[in-house]
Design an enzyme around this catalytic site. Structure first.
Site, mmCIF file in Angstrom:
data_model
loop_
_atom_site.group_PDB
_atom_site.id
_atom_site.type_symbol
_atom_site.label_atom_id
_atom_site.label_comp_id
_atom_site.label_asym_id
_atom_site.label_seq_id
_atom_site.Cartn_x
_atom_site.Cartn_y
_atom_site.Cartn_z
ATOM 1 N NE ARG A 18 -3.716 -2.707 -8.627
ATOM 2 C CZ ARG A 18 -3.310 -3.137 -8.978
ATOM 3 N NH1 ARG A 18 -3.477 -4.047 -8.883
ATOM 4 N NH2 ARG A 18 -2.061 -2.520 -10.163
ATOM 5 C CG HIS A 21 -5.476 4.397 -4.567
ATOM 6 N ND1 HIS A 21 -4.869 5.253 -5.493
ATOM 7 C CD2 HIS A 21 -5.801 3.538 -5.447
ATOM 8 C CE1 HIS A 21 -4.568 4.416 -7.250
ATOM 9 N NE2 HIS A 21 -5.370 3.495 -6.597
#
Length: 322
Positions: free
Chosen positions: A61, A192
């Site tokens: 991320r 995700h």
């Protein structure tokens, strides 16, 4: 000038530009100047992920939030100063981004080994790749040689990062501004399959949306109260099935209406959405997803890198060299 001569000229210019780019970024960029760099990064990432599996998602991320703001230039790592506001306290990043200490440790090791050689931007790029691999994903070759930004943009961090409340059209637009098509958007959303989201980002979905599995919504509500309060920062996994494994379960969950945040479930709308077929395909074919994800990550890693004499090689990833 004849049409043929013009075509030849354009061809020659293209060849020169491609040659220049390939000479700046290279898969063997550190082979001579810091031959143990990639091994050092990989070992540090493996140790961090082994100690805390969630760290793999955090490092991935970090790279994503770096590249989508000003390009892959390590601007996301800069701390605020009295005269400088960085990106760490933007709405998407505050109380959310993690892994800075891992990057600090890697940088410290590399600076003692090869002072002033390996950029923070390249560390982020390699660490993201190695994090995915450590959690079961596919490795990919990387072009290295990025340099570090001396600036950051709080405004761009607030505006350019895709928000978890976006509808499908908003997602396509946000990714499109960075040069990705809808197919690549669906692929990159597969990140995700690991990681967590804070209650503040999925509260509205689990209490107010109807395209959600009731039992899944109820289970998420335990950790995220309707009235907020002390639960805003409570985190739940994007992929409640295999949260620490980089696989295709994220897409399988979408078919079962178990997307945690609004934007994720927008990728699949009961077989009638424009991206539904891709989600269905990935849910059945993990190998295709992993390969496509690797290719999309290579493309993302090439978003506006600083090269040549642009930027600098920071000694400390948190501050600009004095």
């Amino acid at each position: 000038m004849s049409r043929g001569s013009l075509s030849c000229l354009i061809f020659l210019i293209t060849i020169c530009l491609v040659g220049k780019t390939s000479a700046v970024l290279s898969t063997i960029f550190y082979n001579e100047t810091c031959p143990k760099a990639l091994r050092t990064i990989r070992s540090a990432v493996e140790a961090a992920v082994s100690k805390e599996p969630r760290m793999g998602a955090s490092l991935l991320r970090l790279h994503f939030h770096d590249c989508f703001v000003q390009g892959c230039d390590a601007s996301v790592l800069l701390d605020d100063t009295d005269s400088f506001t960085g990106e760490k306290n933007s709405f998407p990043n505050a109380n959310s981004l993690r892994g800075f200490e891992v990057i600090d440790d890697i940088k410290k090791q590399l600076e003692s080994m090869c002072p002033g050689v390996v950029s923070c931007a390249d560390i982020l790029t390699v660490a993201a790749r190695d994090s995915v691999f450590a959690l079961g994903g596919q490795r990919w070759d990387l072009q290295l040689g990025r340099r570090d930004s001396t600036t950051a943009s709080l405004d761009a961090s607030n505006s350019d990062l895709p928000a978890p409340f976006l509808d499908l059209s908003g997602l396509i637009s946000a990714y499109g501004k960075k040069g990705f098509n809808a197919t690549e958007m669906v692929t990159l959303s597969g990140a995700h399959t690991i990681g967590l989201s804070r209650c503040i980002f999925y509260r509205d979905r689990i209490y107010n949306e109807t395209n959600i599995d009731p039992s899944f919504a109820a289970s998420m509500q335990v950790n995220c109260s309707f009235d907020g309060g002390d639960t805003d920062n409570n985190a739940s996994p994007f992929d409640s099935t295999t949260q620490f494994k980089f696989d295709n379960a994220f897409y399988q969950n979408l078919l079962n209406q178990k997307g945690l945040v609004h934007s994720d479930q927008q990728l699949y709308v009961n077989g009638s959405g424009t991206t539904d077929s891709q989600v269905t395909s990935y849910s059945k074919n993990a190998g295709r997803f992993l390969e496509d994800f690797a290719n999309a990550m290579v493309k993302m890693s090439l978003l506006s890198p600083l090269t040549g004499s642009d930027g600098q090689i920071r000694k400390n990833c948190r501050v600009v060299n004095s």
